[in-house]
Design a protein around this motif. Structure first.
Motif, PDB file in Angstrom:
ATOM      1  N   SER A 150     -13.608 -14.100 -23.325  1.00  0.00           N
ATOM      2  CA  SER A 150     -14.923 -13.843 -22.728  1.00  0.00           C
ATOM      3  C   SER A 150     -14.826 -12.582 -21.890  1.00  0.00           C
ATOM      4  N   ALA A 151     -15.918 -11.861 -21.800  1.00  0.00           N
ATOM      5  CA  ALA A 151     -15.930 -10.660 -20.961  1.00  0.00           C
ATOM      6  C   ALA A 151     -15.546 -11.024 -19.528  1.00  0.00           C
ATOM      7  N   PHE A 152     -16.056 -12.134 -19.047  1.00  0.00           N
ATOM      8  CA  PHE A 152     -15.895 -12.543 -17.651  1.00  0.00           C
ATOM      9  C   PHE A 152     -14.441 -12.745 -17.261  1.00  0.00           C
ATOM     10  N   HIS A 153     -13.638 -13.280 -18.145  1.00  0.00           N
ATOM     11  CA  HIS A 153     -12.255 -13.618 -17.768  1.00  0.00           C
ATOM     12  C   HIS A 153     -11.261 -12.493 -18.009  1.00  0.00           C
ATOM     13  N   HIS A 154     -11.729 -11.336 -18.419  1.00  0.00           N
ATOM     14  CA  HIS A 154     -10.823 -10.194 -18.468  1.00  0.00           C
ATOM     15  C   HIS A 154     -10.267  -9.926 -17.069  1.00  0.00           C
ATOM     16  N   SER A 155      -9.042  -9.435 -17.023  1.00  0.00           N
ATOM     17  CA  SER A 155      -8.421  -9.198 -15.729  1.00  0.00           C
ATOM     18  C   SER A 155      -7.360  -8.114 -15.893  1.00  0.00           C
ATOM     19  N   MET A 156      -6.659  -7.826 -14.828  1.00  0.00           N
ATOM     20  CA  MET A 156      -5.519  -6.915 -14.898  1.00  0.00           C
ATOM     21  C   MET A 156      -4.344  -7.568 -14.192  1.00  0.00           C
ATOM     22  N   ASN A 157      -3.173  -7.373 -14.740  1.00  0.00           N
ATOM     23  CA  ASN A 157      -1.973  -7.713 -13.984  1.00  0.00           C
ATOM     24  C   ASN A 157      -1.631  -6.525 -13.094  1.00  0.00           C
ATOM     25  N   PHE A 158      -1.190  -6.820 -11.883  1.00  0.00           N
ATOM     26  CA  PHE A 158      -0.950  -5.735 -10.926  1.00  0.00           C
ATOM     27  C   PHE A 158       0.010  -6.204  -9.848  1.00  0.00           C
ATOM     28  N   GLN A 201     -14.080  -2.152   8.602  1.00  0.00           N
ATOM     29  CA  GLN A 201     -14.653  -3.471   8.816  1.00  0.00           C
ATOM     30  C   GLN A 201     -14.002  -4.054  10.051  1.00  0.00           C
ATOM     31  N   GLY A 202     -14.820  -4.621  10.924  1.00  0.00           N
ATOM     32  CA  GLY A 202     -14.270  -5.127  12.172  1.00  0.00           C
ATOM     33  C   GLY A 202     -13.661  -3.968  12.935  1.00  0.00           C
ATOM     34  N   ASP A 203     -12.497  -4.158  13.479  1.00  0.00           N
ATOM     35  CA  ASP A 203     -11.847  -3.094  14.254  1.00  0.00           C
ATOM     36  C   ASP A 203     -10.900  -2.263  13.412  1.00  0.00           C
ATOM     37  N   SER A 204     -10.896  -2.470  12.105  1.00  0.00           N
ATOM     38  CA  SER A 204      -9.868  -1.835  11.278  1.00  0.00           C
ATOM     39  C   SER A 204     -10.442  -0.960  10.186  1.00  0.00           C
ATOM     40  N   VAL A 205      -9.645   0.000   9.817  1.00  0.00           N
ATOM     41  CA  VAL A 205      -9.878   0.704   8.567  1.00  0.00           C
ATOM     42  C   VAL A 205      -9.029  -0.006   7.510  1.00  0.00           C
ATOM     43  N   HIS A 206      -9.584  -0.122   6.322  1.00  0.00           N
ATOM     44  CA  HIS A 206      -8.908  -0.830   5.244  1.00  0.00           C
ATOM     45  C   HIS A 206      -8.777   0.078   4.030  1.00  0.00           C
ATOM     46  N   CYS A 207      -7.734  -0.157   3.250  1.00  0.00           N
ATOM     47  CA  CYS A 207      -7.542   0.552   1.983  1.00  0.00           C
ATOM     48  C   CYS A 207      -7.225  -0.491   0.930  1.00  0.00           C
ATOM     49  N   LEU A 208      -8.169  -0.747   0.032  1.00  0.00           N
ATOM     50  CA  LEU A 208      -7.971  -1.809  -0.959  1.00  0.00           C
ATOM     51  C   LEU A 208      -8.137  -1.253  -2.374  1.00  0.00           C
ATOM     52  N   PRO A 209      -7.314  -1.742  -3.289  1.00  0.00           N
ATOM     53  CA  PRO A 209      -7.448  -1.318  -4.692  1.00  0.00           C
ATOM     54  C   PRO A 209      -8.430  -2.206  -5.434  1.00  0.00           C
ATOM     55  N   THR A 210      -9.114  -1.645  -6.385  1.00  0.00           N
ATOM     56  CA  THR A 210      -9.983  -2.453  -7.248  1.00  0.00           C
ATOM     57  C   THR A 210     -10.206  -1.715  -8.562  1.00  0.00           C
ATOM     58  N   ALA A 211     -10.533  -2.466  -9.587  1.00  0.00           N
ATOM     59  CA  ALA A 211     -10.795  -1.859 -10.888  1.00  0.00           C
ATOM     60  C   ALA A 211     -12.059  -1.004 -10.820  1.00  0.00           C
ATOM     61  N   CYS A 212     -12.114   0.041 -11.630  1.00  0.00           N
ATOM     62  CA  CYS A 212     -13.284   0.919 -11.619  1.00  0.00           C
ATOM     63  C   CYS A 212     -13.513   1.513 -12.997  1.00  0.00           C
ATOM     64  N   ASP A 259     -23.200   9.599 -14.123  1.00  0.00           N
ATOM     65  CA  ASP A 259     -22.789  10.283 -12.903  1.00  0.00           C
ATOM     66  C   ASP A 259     -22.504   9.303 -11.763  1.00  0.00           C
ATOM     67  N   ALA A 260     -21.991   8.131 -12.119  1.00  0.00           N
ATOM     68  CA  ALA A 260     -21.668   7.144 -11.083  1.00  0.00           C
ATOM     69  C   ALA A 260     -20.374   6.416 -11.404  1.00  0.00           C
ATOM     70  N   LEU A 261     -19.676   6.020 -10.342  1.00  0.00           N
ATOM     71  CA  LEU A 261     -18.500   5.160 -10.446  1.00  0.00           C
ATOM     72  C   LEU A 261     -18.945   3.721 -10.200  1.00  0.00           C
ATOM     73  N   TYR A 262     -18.406   2.793 -10.965  1.00  0.00           N
ATOM     74  CA  TYR A 262     -18.753   1.385 -10.809  1.00  0.00           C
ATOM     75  C   TYR A 262     -17.528   0.568 -10.426  1.00  0.00           C
ATOM     76  N   ILE A 263     -17.758  -0.442  -9.603  1.00  0.00           N
ATOM     77  CA  ILE A 263     -16.744  -1.474  -9.336  1.00  0.00           C
ATOM     78  C   ILE A 263     -17.452  -2.824  -9.436  1.00  0.00           C
ATOM     79  N   HIS A 264     -16.649  -3.877  -9.482  1.00  0.00           N
ATOM     80  CA  HIS A 264     -17.255  -5.204  -9.482  1.00  0.00           C
ATOM     81  C   HIS A 264     -16.367  -6.155  -8.693  1.00  0.00           C
ATOM     82  N   GLY A 265     -16.912  -7.303  -8.381  1.00  0.00           N
ATOM     83  CA  GLY A 265     -16.144  -8.293  -7.646  1.00  0.00           C
ATOM     84  C   GLY A 265     -16.950  -9.558  -7.506  1.00  0.00           C
ATOM     85  N   ALA A 266     -16.325 -10.546  -6.888  1.00  0.00           N
ATOM     86  CA  ALA A 266     -17.063 -11.784  -6.640  1.00  0.00           C
ATOM     87  C   ALA A 266     -18.173 -11.498  -5.635  1.00  0.00           C
TER      88      ALA A 266
END
Lengths: 214, 214
Positions: A94-102, B42-53, B58-65
């Motif tokens: 399913s598209a939804f369950h695609h993921s990455m190992n990291f 966020q809060g009192d901190s700067v954060h650096c987090l990885p995510t798929a993209c 002309d736009a970058l996309y990300i997704h998450g819960a």
């Protein structure tokens, strides 16, 4: 093995089963990295910049020109550093369950300047050895002027967390009959054929880190 | 080709000859990325987090819960996004002149939520196609519940800069006789042998992006 986060902000909240806090796991992820990304605030903006990094003991090191924005700003405020390796594409039915190992590490803290010439030399030697084991003894060491023009910064690893996904597909049971390939495509960073500079001595294949050639 | 930075904060100050601001160069670097790093406060901190993209137009996309910290926080404040590829180890005859070849992009702006179901579906389809061209038509598309539980965020690429180093060793003339190998060791991310899930259909070798297999 350390099972709890060293601080609230390092606790992996999203999918906590992927969180790891033991120093050996964190060190191993850093030791197969060539660069990190650093988040910091300067002026009215938050910035995310990449830079080369390496580890010595319980600290992460970076370097840069003495007059660079990055090295100057980082000494004055806390930052967050991220290292992330993508190890595989997890292809589900399913598209939804695609993921990455990291494998990723996020570190919080403030860099300090490494000013003592001996510690600076030791750290820079470790950087050369990180990218090419055995090489530091073969190249011209830094001159006093080169050392003076280079800022070396150290960040303690005592507030860090790792996050790892290293398993297979997690499809819904109702999707298992879908006739599409599913599985993991492993990904890795790999060294290609060295391109010699004109007049250079012969290349020694053993002069690369094992994790780039094996 | 665009030769000037779109804003003061995207202007490459350190080694400006490595800066590029034209959309095609920026798009090409994003299109060979699987993840980005996002700097945000966020809060009192700067954060650096990885995510798929991935990129659409002309736009970058990300997704998450929908309930994740990252996707909620990013809608409320500006961020900086970094993508960086290490393309080679530049091995000089002096420790000082060692370098890395790389391609990086830094983007500034604020993500917006993609709420329209059609645009969300289109964006998520583009993500599957990014990691495996042709795959979106073969897998089960997202259900309404899966779509509702997924946040998709879009960041315009109108304030972005690329930085590229893609050349050889720059040794001092006085170091050229040092009898050590010097040159560039190219590095690349590469797909290994696919590991099939139990019961999966046959793997199609063409189902990976060209930049991971060629």
């Amino acid at each position: 093995m350390q099972h709890t986060a060293p601080s609230l902000r390092t606790r992996v909240r999203r999918k906590p089963q992927r969180g790891h806090y033991d120093p050996a796991t964190i060190a191993a992820i850093i030791d197969t990295a060539l660069i990190c990304q650093i988040a910091f605030n300067q002026g009215d903006s938050v910035h995310c910049l990449p830079t080369a990094c390496w580890r010595v003991g319980d600290a992460l090191y970076i370097h840069g020109a003495n007059n660079s924005r990055l090295t100057q700003t980082l000494l004055d405020s806390d930052c967050s550093v991220c290292i992330a390796h993508v190890d595989g594409l997890v292809m589900a039915r399913s598209a939804f369950h695609h993921s990455m190992n990291f494998r990723s590490v996020v570190i919080y803290g403030r860099f300090v300047a490494v000013n003592a010439p001996d510690e600076k030399k030791t750290a820079l030697t470790a950087f050369v050895e990180h990218v090419s084991p055995g090489r530091a003894a073969l190249v011209r060491p830094p001159s006093d002027a080169e050392l003076a023009g280079t800022a070396v910064l150290r960040l303690a690893l005592n507030e860090a967390a790792a996050k790892i996904r290293n398993w297979g597909v997690e499809d819904d049971a109702t999707d298992l009959d879908i006739p599409v390939w599913a599985g993991v495509v492993p990904l890795r960073q790999h060294a290609g054929q060295p391109e010699s500079d004109a007049g250079a001595a012969e290349f020694t294949p053993t002069a690369l880190p094992e994790w780039l050639i094996s």
